[in-house]
Design a protein around this motif. Structure first.
Motif, mmCIF file in Angstrom:
data_model
loop_
_atom_site.group_PDB
_atom_site.id
_atom_site.type_symbol
_atom_site.label_atom_id
_atom_site.label_comp_id
_atom_site.label_asym_id
_atom_site.label_seq_id
_atom_site.Cartn_x
_atom_site.Cartn_y
_atom_site.Cartn_z
ATOM 1 N N HIS A 183 -3.293 -31.583 17.805
ATOM 2 C CA HIS A 183 -4.471 -32.098 18.518
ATOM 3 C C HIS A 183 -5.714 -31.591 17.791
ATOM 4 N N ASN A 184 -6.893 -32.017 18.254
ATOM 5 C CA ASN A 184 -8.123 -31.611 17.572
ATOM 6 C C ASN A 184 -8.342 -30.101 17.622
ATOM 7 N N VAL A 185 -9.057 -29.595 16.600
ATOM 8 C CA VAL A 185 -9.323 -28.156 16.544
ATOM 9 C C VAL A 185 -10.829 -27.921 16.465
ATOM 10 N N GLN A 186 -11.228 -26.674 16.704
ATOM 11 C CA GLN A 186 -12.659 -26.356 16.732
ATOM 12 C C GLN A 186 -13.074 -25.477 15.545
ATOM 13 N N LEU A 187 -12.115 -25.022 14.774
ATOM 14 C CA LEU A 187 -12.434 -24.243 13.565
ATOM 15 C C LEU A 187 -11.306 -24.428 12.562
ATOM 16 N N VAL A 188 -11.688 -24.657 11.306
ATOM 17 C CA VAL A 188 -10.675 -24.749 10.246
ATOM 18 C C VAL A 188 -10.966 -23.628 9.255
ATOM 19 N N ILE A 189 -9.950 -22.843 8.930
ATOM 20 C CA ILE A 189 -10.134 -21.811 7.894
ATOM 21 C C ILE A 189 -9.206 -22.168 6.742
ATOM 22 N N LEU A 190 -9.782 -22.373 5.577
ATOM 23 C CA LEU A 190 -8.976 -22.723 4.402
ATOM 24 C C LEU A 190 -9.003 -21.564 3.411
ATOM 25 N N HIS A 191 -7.837 -21.181 2.961
ATOM 26 C CA HIS A 191 -7.762 -20.156 1.909
ATOM 27 C C HIS A 191 -6.820 -20.696 0.835
ATOM 28 N N PRO A 192 -7.323 -21.606 0.012
ATOM 29 C CA PRO A 192 -6.445 -22.227 -0.990
ATOM 30 C C PRO A 192 -6.209 -21.299 -2.177
ATOM 31 N N PRO A 193 -5.207 -21.616 -2.999
ATOM 32 C CA PRO A 193 -5.041 -20.828 -4.230
ATOM 33 C C PRO A 193 -6.295 -20.957 -5.091
ATOM 34 N N TYR A 194 -6.589 -19.901 -5.823
ATOM 35 C CA TYR A 194 -7.727 -19.968 -6.751
ATOM 36 C C TYR A 194 -7.177 -20.606 -8.031
ATOM 37 N N TRP A 195 -6.944 -21.887 -7.908
ATOM 38 C CA TRP A 195 -6.271 -22.710 -8.927
ATOM 39 C C TRP A 195 -4.967 -22.029 -9.327
ATOM 40 N N ASP A 196 -4.811 -21.624 -10.611
ATOM 41 C CA ASP A 196 -3.490 -21.152 -11.048
ATOM 42 C C ASP A 196 -3.437 -19.646 -11.276
ATOM 43 N N ILE A 197 -4.383 -18.908 -10.659
ATOM 44 C CA ILE A 197 -4.407 -17.452 -10.899
ATOM 45 C C ILE A 197 -3.082 -16.828 -10.465
ATOM 46 N N ILE A 198 -2.585 -17.248 -9.280
ATOM 47 C CA ILE A 198 -1.295 -16.735 -8.793
ATOM 48 C C ILE A 198 -0.388 -17.939 -8.559
ATOM 49 N N LYS A 199 0.830 -17.869 -9.046
ATOM 50 C CA LYS A 199 1.800 -18.956 -8.820
ATOM 51 C C LYS A 199 2.526 -18.671 -7.510
ATOM 52 N N TYR A 200 2.179 -19.426 -6.473
ATOM 53 C CA TYR A 200 2.791 -19.177 -5.168
ATOM 54 C C TYR A 200 4.149 -19.842 -5.041
ATOM 55 N N SER A 201 4.311 -21.004 -5.677
ATOM 56 C CA SER A 201 5.593 -21.705 -5.591
ATOM 57 C C SER A 201 5.680 -22.666 -6.766
ATOM 58 N N LYS A 202 6.845 -23.333 -6.844
ATOM 59 C CA LYS A 202 6.999 -24.316 -7.919
ATOM 60 C C LYS A 202 6.731 -25.724 -7.405
ATOM 61 N N ASP A 203 6.386 -25.836 -6.110
ATOM 62 C CA ASP A 203 6.140 -27.143 -5.494
ATOM 63 C C ASP A 203 4.987 -27.842 -6.217
ATOM 64 N N ARG A 204 5.202 -29.102 -6.616
ATOM 65 C CA ARG A 204 4.137 -29.743 -7.396
ATOM 66 C C ARG A 204 2.909 -30.053 -6.545
ATOM 67 N N ASN A 205 3.073 -30.022 -5.195
ATOM 68 C CA ASN A 205 1.911 -30.238 -4.325
ATOM 69 C C ASN A 205 1.170 -28.942 -4.011
ATOM 70 N N ASP A 206 1.694 -27.835 -4.503
ATOM 71 C CA ASP A 206 1.002 -26.550 -4.337
ATOM 72 C C ASP A 206 -0.224 -26.580 -5.258
ATOM 73 N N LEU A 207 -1.393 -26.276 -4.704
ATOM 74 C CA LEU A 207 -2.627 -26.381 -5.495
ATOM 75 C C LEU A 207 -2.611 -25.489 -6.736
ATOM 76 N N CYS A 208 -1.762 -24.453 -6.700
ATOM 77 C CA CYS A 208 -1.715 -23.556 -7.861
ATOM 78 C C CYS A 208 -1.040 -24.238 -9.050
ATOM 79 N N ASN A 209 -0.364 -25.370 -8.792
ATOM 80 C CA ASN A 209 0.327 -26.055 -9.885
ATOM 81 C C ASN A 209 -0.458 -27.238 -10.440
ATOM 82 N N ALA A 210 -1.710 -27.382 -10.018
ATOM 83 C CA ALA A 210 -2.542 -28.463 -10.569
ATOM 84 C C ALA A 210 -2.697 -28.226 -12.069
ATOM 85 N N GLU A 211 -2.476 -29.289 -12.852
ATOM 86 C CA GLU A 211 -2.486 -29.086 -14.307
ATOM 87 C C GLU A 211 -3.882 -28.874 -14.864
ATOM 88 N N THR A 212 -4.848 -29.615 -14.286
ATOM 89 C CA THR A 212 -6.216 -29.482 -14.795
ATOM 90 C C THR A 212 -7.140 -29.125 -13.638
#
Ligand SMILES: C[S@@+](CC[C@H](N)C(=O)[O-])C[C@H]1O[C@@H](n2cnc3c(N)ncnc32)[C@H](O)[C@@H]1O
Length: 337
Positions: A183-212
């Motif tokens: 349902h709707n929320v009143q606050l969103v907190i996002l803490h995404p990977p800082y691109w590829d500094i840390i490899k969190y997973s091998k999932d290609r949808n993981d932001l840390c695996n973005a090629e560029t």
């Protein structure tokens, strides 16, 4: 490096060779081993915890302690001796909690309590969010994920936590580009990977695996567009993000992602600069190493990251929720049963 199963084999044979399994007065076994080597003591303790058990140790003979006298000659202990015991029970949720011992009526349960802490709190972050910690001879696995959720719970606020690779049961597995809250929320907190500094997973949808960098920003924008319809108008989105440098170039991920959120129709409210020296020390990266890298590549020493706060524009009308295609619905239902 070995699996838990193989570590058990190794441990059992070690005990057969240099330890003992003694029968206790209560009909069970106590597994004990003695060593003068702190390295061996610590390694065996680590093996025990990786086997799903734990072990404690005690110093039983100090260095230079007099052991006995033989015809007036004093025999002293050359090296300290440590005795370790395998702990089979009481490994979860609390380890090393002393129970009343039936053989010693004077022992009391060790007290546990929750206290408010004033002062700095450091959060070590590792790719799998599980840290092996040892203090005063007690070794435990410690999780370091879900801090935002813990604070929300403490404040009595309802919260939904998602991660593409969750490490705790209360975090829902979900790709932030597709999944959304029930349902709707009143606050969103996002803490995404800082691109590829840390490899969190091998999932290609993981932001840390973005090629560029462009791919990273495109994926990040997808997350924003996905969550926006579920944030109430006029409410806030907080982005925790840090910059990165690579091959002598400073990449301002903080400002680049900030621009993406503004482009998505949010108003910028605050840029909070957060001191992150403690985080880095927690990661085991010595300050000198950062200093060395900065001087070598010709930029200032990194000491900060950002918490950027945005407000969703008050559009007055509820935004149209994204169309959910049957294939995607299946995916989301799995994320939010
Ligand atoms: C900087 S860490 C956040 C750590 C978190 N604050 C904590 O305390 O554990 C970035 C997290 O984003 C997750 N992640 C990366 N891509 C994702 C995606 N597409 N959807 C959901 N989570 C994603 C990673 O698995 C990782 O845990």
């Amino acid at each position: 490096q070995l699996s838990s199963k193989l570590l058990k084999v190794l441990f059992n044979y070690y005990i057969k060779g240099d330890g003992n399994n003694r029968l206790t007065p209560y009909g069970g076994y106590r597994t004990t081993w003695w060593t003068t080597s702190p390295r061996l003591r610590d390694d065996l303790q680590e093996i025990c915890i990786k086997m799903g058990k734990s072990a404690n140790f005690q110093l039983v003979k100090k260095k230079n302690e007099t052991i006995k006298k033989i015809r007036g000659r004093v025999i002293k202990q050359e090296h300290p001796i440590w005795v370790s015991n395998l702990i089979i029970k009481s490994n979860t949720p609390s380890v090393y909690l002393h129970r009343n011992r039936r053989d010693n009526p004077n022992t009391k349960n060790r007290e546990e309590w929750i206290d408010s802490h004033r002062g700095m709190v450091y959060c070590v972050e590792v790719p799998n969010h599980i840290v092996y910690v040892r203090r005063n001879g007690k070794a435990v696995w410690s999780g370091n994920s879900g801090t935002t959720g813990d604070v929300a719970k403490k404040l009595g606020r309802k919260c939904v936590m998602t991660d593409i690779k969750p490490v705790r049961k209360d975090i829902i597995r979900g790709d932030a580009c597709f999944c959304y809250p029930p349902h709707n929320v009143q606050l969103v907190i996002l803490h995404p990977p800082y691109w590829d500094i840390i490899k969190y997973s091998k999932d290609r949808n993981d932001l840390c695996n973005a090629e560029t960098l462009e791919d990273y920003l495109r994926m990040f924008r997808k997350v924003i567009d996905n969550v926006t319809p579920f944030l109430d108008d006029g409410r806030f989105l907080a982005l925790v993000i840090g910059d990165k440098y690579s091959k002598g170039e400073w990449i301002p991920l903080g400002f680049l992602t900030m621009n993406e959120v503004i482009k998505a129709g949010y108003i910028l409210k605050s840029i909070i600069v957060k001191n992150m020296i403690g985080n880095e020390r927690g990661k085991g990266i010595a300050n000198n190493l950062w200093r060395y890298r900065a001087l070598k590549d010709g930029f200032c020493v990194f000491k900060h990251e950002y918490v950027i706060v945005f407000q969703k524009k008050n559009v007055g009308l509820p935004l149209e929720k994204p169309k959910v295609f049957p294939r995607m619905l299946g995916k989301c239902q799995r994320h939010f049963p």
